[in-house]
Design a protein around this motif. Sequence first.
Motif, short mmCIF file in Angstrom:
data_model
loop_
_atom_site.label_atom_id
_atom_site.label_comp_id
_atom_site.label_asym_id
_atom_site.label_seq_id
_atom_site.Cartn_x
_atom_site.Cartn_y
_atom_site.Cartn_z
N LEU A 112 -8.11 4.05 15.22
CA LEU A 112 -7.72 4.30 13.90
C LEU A 112 -8.24 3.50 13.06
O LEU A 112 -8.80 2.50 13.21
N VAL A 113 -8.28 4.13 11.85
CA VAL A 113 -9.38 3.54 10.65
C VAL A 113 -8.46 3.10 9.49
O VAL A 113 -7.55 3.74 9.06
N ASP A 114 -8.36 1.85 9.39
CA ASP A 114 -7.57 1.17 8.42
C ASP A 114 -5.99 1.41 8.47
O ASP A 114 -5.65 2.25 9.20
N LEU A 115 -5.26 0.29 8.23
CA LEU A 115 -3.88 0.08 8.41
C LEU A 115 -3.19 -0.43 7.28
O LEU A 115 -3.04 -1.89 7.22
N GLY A 116 -3.15 0.21 6.09
CA GLY A 116 -2.79 -0.50 4.96
C GLY A 116 -1.49 -0.51 4.44
O GLY A 116 -0.48 0.31 5.11
N ILE A 117 -0.91 -0.88 3.26
CA ILE A 117 0.29 -0.79 2.74
C ILE A 117 0.35 -0.25 1.36
O ILE A 117 -0.77 -0.04 0.74
N ALA A 118 1.37 0.13 0.99
CA ALA A 118 1.56 0.59 -0.35
C ALA A 118 2.59 -0.20 -1.16
O ALA A 118 3.39 -0.82 -0.49
N PHE A 119 2.72 -0.29 -2.47
CA PHE A 119 3.48 -1.09 -3.19
C PHE A 119 4.67 -0.34 -3.57
O PHE A 119 4.77 0.83 -3.97
N PRO A 120 6.08 -0.66 -3.52
CA PRO A 120 7.05 -0.14 -3.88
C PRO A 120 7.32 -0.01 -5.45
O PRO A 120 6.67 -0.84 -6.16
N ASP A 121 8.40 0.71 -6.04
CA ASP A 121 8.64 0.64 -7.33
C ASP A 121 10.16 0.78 -7.25
O ASP A 121 10.93 1.23 -6.15
N MET A 122 10.66 0.39 -8.44
CA MET A 122 12.23 0.68 -8.86
C MET A 122 12.76 2.15 -8.68
O MET A 122 13.66 2.58 -8.24
N GLY A 140 -11.31 -5.56 2.93
CA GLY A 140 -9.95 -6.36 2.67
C GLY A 140 -9.02 -5.94 1.66
O GLY A 140 -8.03 -6.93 1.50
N HIS A 141 -9.04 -4.94 1.21
CA HIS A 141 -8.16 -4.71 0.41
C HIS A 141 -6.56 -4.27 0.81
O HIS A 141 -6.74 -3.72 1.83
N GLU A 142 -5.41 -4.84 0.13
CA GLU A 142 -4.29 -4.48 0.82
C GLU A 142 -3.94 -3.17 1.34
O GLU A 142 -3.14 -3.04 2.29
N ASP A 143 -4.32 -1.99 0.76
CA ASP A 143 -4.10 -0.90 1.11
C ASP A 143 -4.99 -0.32 2.27
O ASP A 143 -4.89 0.86 2.61
N HIS A 144 -5.77 -1.20 2.86
CA HIS A 144 -6.44 -1.10 3.98
C HIS A 144 -6.15 -1.79 5.15
O HIS A 144 -6.24 -1.37 6.33
N VAL A 145 -5.81 -3.16 4.63
CA VAL A 145 -5.73 -4.16 5.76
C VAL A 145 -4.24 -4.73 5.82
O VAL A 145 -3.88 -5.28 6.76
N GLY A 146 -3.40 -4.33 4.63
CA GLY A 146 -2.21 -4.98 4.61
C GLY A 146 -1.28 -4.70 5.74
O GLY A 146 -0.17 -5.57 5.84
#
Lengths: 558, 558
Positions: free
Chosen positions: B37-47, B78-84
Amino acid sequence: MSGRNRLIYMPLGGAGEIGMNAYVYGYGPEGKERLILVDLGIAFPDMDSTPGVDVILPDIAWLLQRLDRLEAVFITHGHEDHVGGTGHLFGQIQKPIHARKFTANLARRKLQEKGQDPKNVITAAPFPAMIDAGPFQVGFLPVSHSIPESAALVIDCPAGRIIHSGDFKIDASPIVGEPFDPDLWAEAAKPGVRALVCDSTNVFSKHPGRSEAEVAPNLKPLVAAAKGMFVATTFASNVARLRSLAEAGVASGRSICLMGRAMRRMTEAAVEEGILTDFPKTVSPEEAADIPRESLMLIVTGSQGERRAASAQLSRGKYFGMELKEGDTFLFSSKTIPGNEKEVAHIMNNLSEMGVDVVTADDGLYHVSGHANRPDLETVHKLVNPQVVIPMHGEHRHLREHAKLAESLGRTGLVVPNGTMVDLAGNAPKIVDHVETGRTYVDGSALVGQFDGVVRDRIRMALNGHVVVAVMVDDDDDILEDTWVDIRGLPEVVRGSAPLAEMMEEHLAGQLARIDTRTAGDDEKLEDLIIKGVRKVAQDEIGKRPEVTVLITRLAAE
Amino acid sequence: MSGRNRLIYMPLGGAGEIGMNAYVYGYGPEGKERLILVDLGIAFPDMDSTPGVDVILPDIAWLLQRLDRLEAVFITHGHEDHVGGTGHLFGQIQKPIHARKFTANLARRKLQEKGQDPKNVITAAPFPAMIDAGPFQVGFLPVSHSIPESAALVIDCPAGRIIHSGDFKIDASPIVGEPFDPDLWAEAAKPGVRALVCDSTNVFSKHPGRSEAEVAPNLKPLVAAAKGMFVATTFASNVARLRSLAEAGVASGRSICLMGRAMRRMTEAAVEEGILTDFPKTVSPEEAADIPRESLMLIVTGSQGERRAASAQLSRGKYFGMELKEGDTFLFSSKTIPGNEKEVAHIMNNLSEMGVDVVTADDGLYHVSGHANRPDLETVHKLVNPQVVIPMHGEHRHLREHAKLAESLGRTGLVVPNGTMVDLAGNAPKIVDHVETGRTYVDGSALVGQFDGVVRDRIRMALNGHVVVAVMVDDDDDILEDTWVDIRGLPEVVRGSAPLAEMMEEHLAGQLARIDTRTAGDDEKLEDLIIKGVRKVAQDEIGKRPEVTVLITRLAAE
């Protein structure tokens, strides 16, 4: 002091946001000023701050309490943030609405939709014609913008002349409507201008604005090179752009089909008022269905990503029999208004998945702004040469920047946000009052105040979920055993096992079994206890603090 | 067919959005491929789409069902959309995580926060060093980006070499970290590259990208000219920018104070890993309180308008004893990510009201992008010269445009959105499977599926309001008279007179008095009837169709 006449200016909307413009002017002794209202617009809701709301109006309570002093309403142009409130609020205002003929046509439709008499809208001739309104004479000074027949207002009273710019740009060749006429503006400025109340939208744009006429030559080769169907979206009110688009289509041998209610309303009004005399012949969507796609151009609503407009519908599938497919082209002949980026991107991505080529105006080729940029504002400051510049039509940062620009050019620049009343009659402008202002929400068929808590509660339910508890107390103040919990907007099952509602019921059962009749007999205490109990379970199990509604039923002795 | 080995590529996140990157590679016979697996990031929610959600994870159910085949996880930077996502998901994955030292430092903190053993994160040496992972050898190829130690991955297996670009730009002078090294990339490409899986973020940006080194010379005169306190916000992970900002402050005789958790975490990690060796000495907020404001520079979090970050807090008033005022300067050394415009503007307007001068990076002076623009992508296509270009890290429109770019340069460009599995082992890449993918929401301490209905219910309550009805039925299936209605997120009083809840209660009382025991005895029928009744009143009175929850309590015979 009270014998002296004041010339007051107070924005109720538009000086603190871009939207819901409403500016009050008054002349007379303090507290007895005769008033006029300039513009009565709406703002658009969003999910972040106004979920479920249909339309946002300025809170004009101050004005409604002084209706006996209001002479008339003047509408500068036909954009929704200037004319959109007339339909909603005329019922309460009941004063003549003055506007130039195209704007008046739109305002009449709005009154009619709300069952009001459209005769209350009076068509105004342009400056130098002046309209009497109590101590005021008001003239509609033509100005170029992104909609036909925009006007600045020349506002005279015994204390002097004010020029209220309305929305404007400096455009010598606006395609439809009058070019900006510096001579006419110079004539209006000649007697001396006390204050220029001025559009601030593009104060951060450093380059001179560009003419509407620059767009058409770029459109033609683009449409000519397209292979499949060509779809273009833009602001429906930009009648000049509609014409440029349609002419580019016709030049490539395409039939033109307009889609979307606003598109038809705007062209209809423009034709009725003789503004749009040579718009290419259009076909209906039904007729369009029989035309080969490479010979068809759709001009559609929804450039801002509005869910129910034609662009969004087409991006989701069939719309009035039309369906896009690989090889078609979709042009956004528009800019994306800040806040609408995600919705617009969503449409673009849907189109991309269909294989449709999306063309944007990011390079500046296919769209120009309707507002005066910083150098254009400087030009108008010089042309009008007012004693004071009062920025309007902007967020606070736009107003502040515009005031600083005025100061840098050697004039007084005054930031007057919504609810601030300034007296312009003396030698120097003076802030004389602050009034509570705000927003009123049109929500379904109801009007809801900004601070009524309705929207706050919606936001809280959306963020935290909602737990509902029904509890019954018998006539001995004993809690009956069947306490019911229902959850909405929270996970039903926690960690793959226990249903959250059941865990709450269990916790409450244990808690309620132990309470004394004093607590059980007191609605407030009981409710408090239940809310705390529910929140404790939610915090422990899912790390959230939900909204809780408790329904207590007290059984009467039979 | 099944004897042949496949080289599969399948994005589970990141190819359809900018965010939550997660890309699967596999090699082996069909259905038995060994996976990485390459990268395991997050996305940010919105209203708009995910109210109340804390963090969005890619749905990796497909991978979790095949954990026995997963060799390891590789994190590009180390960006959140890759490591978060590592902290949230390591508990379920339990496989070694490889990353370069700065990224590894950040990943270890994330595991620790979730009570996982940080030893599972293994520090990788850069390419040409290679790490064995089943049939794969993987090397971390240094590349410039807006965070230190970003890496492309060189992924070898018996079917050939793939280069997975990670996020990157072509920067010869990135201030902190390694410059882009075309020779090293050429060396990595030399054996022939089957596929370049490539960052698509800036494919629509037509000009060559600019170097991080261009920012510092613009910062110095800006800070030097500022009179009061100078505050700068940027992405905390942009360590190079932090250094340029701090150095500009020091050059003007200012003490530097970092504010915001992410700001401290990032500089701490960079210092620990020896990447940031000569960062100017900083002062704590407590120390800063004693320093004259004209000798102070704050570098703060919250460039995207995040409500709880330092920028937003400072725009609302005091924060850790610091308070901005007239004459201070606030620099956004950042771009606003689409979707965050309103939040950022809100902060700017608050600052404007305080009299603070806001400076943005709109002119390009104070910010450069971390992603390769279109000409830079062309450069890398040529340098790597792969058989196939597979765009990733983009919305569908970015992927499609990037694939078209590849085709225009004479290579195969393949759009492979989330959930699409492509086999790269044969002569031509072939789509071999489609897998359900989606999003998992971290909501408080719970994980919620995208289609669980939880968020849908929140959105509905926010748009429509929520009416709760409690009704009691006795053991003869007679409705007791006290039906209770409670409303939330709807106007309490309609047209200034009747309370809405009472009108609903009245309507229900009338309705329920007429029903037969068959209906009263059937929960579903009774609920249906009540929902319809409530909605009718709401429609008639306020023109809305609320969500309705009905709690039916059946009294047992005593």
